[in-house]
Structures are given as structure tokens and as C-alpha cells.
Design a protein around this motif. Sequence first.
Motif, PDB file in Angstrom:
ATOM      1  N   GLY A  31       0.799  -1.227   0.000  1.00 38.32           N
ATOM      2  CA  GLY A  31       0.000   0.000   0.000  1.00 38.32           C
ATOM      3  C   GLY A  31       0.828   1.272   0.000  1.00 38.32           C
ATOM      4  N   MET A  32       1.951   1.265   0.692  1.00 38.41           N
ATOM      5  CA  MET A  32       2.767   2.480   0.776  1.00 38.41           C
ATOM      6  C   MET A  32       3.330   2.912  -0.580  1.00 38.41           C
ATOM      7  N   PRO A  33       4.009   2.029  -1.339  1.00 41.80           N
ATOM      8  CA  PRO A  33       4.476   2.471  -2.660  1.00 41.80           C
ATOM      9  C   PRO A  33       3.346   2.820  -3.606  1.00 41.80           C
ATOM     10  N   CYS A  34       2.217   2.128  -3.453  1.00 43.36           N
ATOM     11  CA  CYS A  34       1.064   2.434  -4.299  1.00 43.36           C
ATOM     12  C   CYS A  34       0.578   3.856  -4.043  1.00 43.36           C
ATOM     13  N   CYS A  35       0.484   4.236  -2.777  1.00 41.06           N
ATOM     14  CA  CYS A  35       0.043   5.600  -2.438  1.00 41.06           C
ATOM     15  C   CYS A  35       1.057   6.639  -2.919  1.00 41.06           C
ATOM     16  N   VAL A  36       2.339   6.306  -2.811  1.00 45.12           N
ATOM     17  CA  VAL A  36       3.380   7.233  -3.283  1.00 45.12           C
ATOM     18  C   VAL A  36       3.245   7.474  -4.778  1.00 45.12           C
ATOM     19  N   PHE A  37       3.054   6.397  -5.532  1.00 45.36           N
ATOM     20  CA  PHE A  37       2.961   6.543  -6.981  1.00 45.36           C
ATOM     21  C   PHE A  37       1.633   7.166  -7.404  1.00 45.36           C
ATOM     22  N   LEU A  38       0.585   6.939  -6.628  1.00 39.18           N
ATOM     23  CA  LEU A  38      -0.666   7.640  -6.905  1.00 39.18           C
ATOM     24  C   LEU A  38      -0.475   9.146  -6.732  1.00 39.18           C
ATOM     25  N   TYR A  64      -1.389  12.514 -21.270  1.00 38.07           N
ATOM     26  CA  TYR A  64      -2.363  12.757 -20.193  1.00 38.07           C
ATOM     27  C   TYR A  64      -3.418  11.657 -20.183  1.00 38.07           C
ATOM     28  N   ASN A  65      -3.908  11.264 -21.363  1.00 40.59           N
ATOM     29  CA  ASN A  65      -4.918  10.212 -21.434  1.00 40.59           C
ATOM     30  C   ASN A  65      -4.361   8.885 -20.927  1.00 40.59           C
ATOM     31  N   LEU A  66      -3.116   8.570 -21.323  1.00 37.99           N
ATOM     32  CA  LEU A  66      -2.477   7.340 -20.848  1.00 37.99           C
ATOM     33  C   LEU A  66      -2.287   7.367 -19.342  1.00 37.99           C
ATOM     34  N   LEU A  67      -1.809   8.477 -18.831  1.00 42.54           N
ATOM     35  CA  LEU A  67      -1.544   8.600 -17.398  1.00 42.54           C
ATOM     36  C   LEU A  67      -2.841   8.570 -16.594  1.00 42.54           C
ATOM     37  N   PHE A  68      -3.891   9.180 -17.123  1.00 41.84           N
ATOM     38  CA  PHE A  68      -5.192   9.155 -16.444  1.00 41.84           C
ATOM     39  C   PHE A  68      -5.709   7.722 -16.327  1.00 41.84           C
ATOM     40  N   ALA A  69      -5.606   6.959 -17.417  1.00 42.64           N
ATOM     41  CA  ALA A  69      -6.058   5.567 -17.387  1.00 42.64           C
ATOM     42  C   ALA A  69      -5.217   4.739 -16.423  1.00 42.64           C
ATOM     43  N   ASP A  70      -3.897   4.937 -16.442  1.00 41.49           N
ATOM     44  CA  ASP A  70      -3.022   4.188 -15.544  1.00 41.49           C
ATOM     45  C   ASP A  70      -3.292   4.513 -14.080  1.00 41.49           C
ATOM     46  N   THR A  71      -3.536   5.793 -13.793  1.00 41.58           N
ATOM     47  CA  THR A  71      -3.809   6.202 -12.411  1.00 41.58           C
ATOM     48  C   THR A  71      -5.128   5.626 -11.925  1.00 41.58           C
ATOM     49  N   ALA A  72      -6.164   5.688 -12.771  1.00 39.51           N
ATOM     50  CA  ALA A  72      -7.460   5.115 -12.403  1.00 39.51           C
ATOM     51  C   ALA A  72      -7.349   3.606 -12.209  1.00 39.51           C
ATOM     52  N   GLN A  73      -6.605   2.945 -13.093  1.00 43.82           N
ATOM     53  CA  GLN A  73      -6.400   1.502 -12.976  1.00 43.82           C
ATOM     54  C   GLN A  73      -5.686   1.156 -11.673  1.00 43.82           C
ATOM     55  N   LEU A  74      -4.679   1.942 -11.329  1.00 38.56           N
ATOM     56  CA  LEU A  74      -3.929   1.717 -10.089  1.00 38.56           C
ATOM     57  C   LEU A  74      -4.829   1.911  -8.875  1.00 38.56           C
ATOM     58  N   ALA A  75      -5.676   2.932  -8.905  1.00 38.28           N
ATOM     59  CA  ALA A  75      -6.578   3.205  -7.784  1.00 38.28           C
ATOM     60  C   ALA A  75      -7.591   2.073  -7.606  1.00 38.28           C
ATOM     61  N   PHE A  76      -8.217   1.629  -8.704  1.00 39.50           N
ATOM     62  CA  PHE A  76      -9.200   0.546  -8.616  1.00 39.50           C
ATOM     63  C   PHE A  76      -8.538  -0.765  -8.195  1.00 39.50           C
ATOM     64  N   SER A  77      -7.344  -1.035  -8.701  1.00 38.85           N
ATOM     65  CA  SER A  77      -6.645  -2.260  -8.328  1.00 38.85           C
ATOM     66  C   SER A  77      -6.292  -2.263  -6.847  1.00 38.85           C
ATOM     67  N   GLN A  78      -5.859  -1.116  -6.343  1.00 39.83           N
ATOM     68  CA  GLN A  78      -5.526  -1.023  -4.925  1.00 39.83           C
ATOM     69  C   GLN A  78      -6.772  -1.189  -4.060  1.00 39.83           C
ATOM     70  N   LEU A  79      -7.898  -0.645  -4.515  1.00 37.96           N
ATOM     71  CA  LEU A  79      -9.148  -0.810  -3.778  1.00 37.96           C
ATOM     72  C   LEU A  79      -9.538  -2.283  -3.710  1.00 37.96           C
ATOM     73  N   LEU A  80      -9.440  -2.993  -4.848  1.00 35.32           N
ATOM     74  CA  LEU A  80      -9.768  -4.417  -4.863  1.00 35.32           C
ATOM     75  C   LEU A  80      -8.795  -5.213  -3.992  1.00 35.32           C
TER      76      LEU A  80
END
Length: 318
Positions: A31-38, A64-80
Motif C-alpha cells: 500500500g505504501m508504494p502504491c500511495c506514493v505513486f498515486l 495525459y490520457n495514458l496517465l489518467f487511465a493508468d492512475t485510475a487503474q492503479l486506484a481501482f486495483s488497490q481498492l480491490l
Amino acid sequence: MSYPNQSQTLNVTGQQHQGLLERVLFTTLIGMPCCVFLFINGIMLFTLRSKPVFRETSRYILLYNLLFADTAQLAFSQLLYIIAACRIMLTYPVCGVLIIFTKLTNDISPLTLVVMSLERYVAVCYPLRHATIITVRNTGVAIAVVWAISLINICIRVLLLLNFPFKDLESLVMTDVCSDLQMVLEPISDHYDKAYTYFLFLSATVVIIASYAGVMVAARSASTDKASAHKARNTLLLHLVQLVLSLFSTMHSSIVQSLSTIVPRLSIVRIKSVFYVVVYILPRCLSSLIYGLRDQTIRPVLLYHLCCRLTLSRPSKG
């Protein structure tokens, strides 16, 4: 009702043999590196909207579009991941919504990499026509097509999912933690998912490799800017690496499922945690690291915002 049982990922069963201390340790370390990269991705997104040069240049709009998708993917993956670590059993509709958003953002990344590769190909091979072909308007159309393809894929997945007789279930509460495999309730959904994934990544790989070959051929021409061609070649190689990592993130559940037949359950839980870091967190952070550090235009602005807009001033000579 037999197919869901065949796609069990052994998340909960494995975690029943995993001590509380170990689960807390794994969750913290991941969780810690995930939050840092978010945080870094969020700063990068803000940076790409902070100046007109970023908002009006096709390359940065695609980034920006690529980074937005990657950030959203990272957030949803961390939530799951947190939901799985806490052993929270969701209902099928709630899990389905989370998986849909995860799949949507996951599909956008490889498609955007294809468009970015074509943009670099045009920049090197057709430099005089680049400004007329790669316009802000055409870039917006390309991004709209990327999202449209992803949304159509999601709609097909939802239609296949609705064919499952949920009314025959005793309860809508899932018997295992929420994951993409748990939402593959019928064989036809599994076949479609594999077919679409293979077609998507095969097509993207062909386009990126073809763009790379075109840049290599153009680099041998005397009229081509060698420095620009060399930089474009390295960028395309990085796109290919990102695509391979994205492919692993799509296929890792199937790999873990295959390993579950020969590897102890507790080891499967640990393997899934390692895979999560390697194939989910790392690929979603590459865009910020690659472009934030390599691009001479982005780097000073990004560092400025990362340092909370603090500037170092030289001491005045007395």
C-alpha cells in the motif's frame, strides 16, 4: 453453477492460513508504494494541465490520457486489493461495477500506446506533414475512438454477464473475494475475454513494431534528424515494454489460477502479492517516471510541483 467453481482463485481459502501479522505486513508494504505513486501520478496529471504547451501539444494530450487511465487503474486495483486483504465479501452487482471500471481503464492503456507510437512514427517519417496530420482536433478524435472501443468491449462483457441466471442463486453475496475471474460466470464470457485480449495485444504489438521498423528505416535517410529518430526509437521501445507489462497484468489471473493446481494455497497468496506489485503497480508508474524524467519540457515543471513549488534561491553575496 459449475463454471464459477472452476475459476476459483483461492484468495480467501489461502488467506485463512495466512496470519494476521503477515497480512498486515503485505498490505502495508504494497500500500505504501502504491500511495506514493498515486501521489506522483496525480502531480504529473496536474503538471500536464498547468501550462498551455502541454494542453495544446498532441504528444502531451495523449500522455495525459495514458496517465489518467493508468492512475485510475492503479486506484481501482488497490481498492480491490484492500477489499481482498480485509476479506470483505461483496455482492455480484457491486463487484461487477468495480471490475467494469478496472477493465475499462486497463483496455485504454494499450490502445493509447498504439496512438502514441503512430504519432512518433509520423513525427520522424513525415516531419513536414506532422503539424497538419497530428493536430489537437485529430488527437481528440483518436482519444474518443480509444474510449469508444473500450466502452463497446465493456458493453459486450455486461451483456454476456446479464445472461447468467442470478435469480437462481441463493444469495447475491459472493462466496469469494471480488476479482475478475469471479465475474467470469459462464464459458462464453471466458472465451470472449481471452479472444479480445489476444486480439488487442497482438494488434498493438504489430503496430508498435511496424512503427519502430519505419523509424529505423527513416533514420538511415540523410534527410532525417538523427537525434529525433534516435529518441523516437527509444520511446517506441519503451512503449513496447509498457505493452508487455500491460499484457502480463491482463493475464496474471490466469497464470495464478494455473499455478494454484500445483502450488500450496498460502504460497499462491504470496505469489499474487508479488505479481500485483510487478504487473500492476510497476506498469502504472512507468509513464510518470519515463516521461517525467526524460522529457526536458516536463521535467522542470514536474520537479517544481513535486517540491511543493519551493524554489531554491542562492544566498546573496554580502
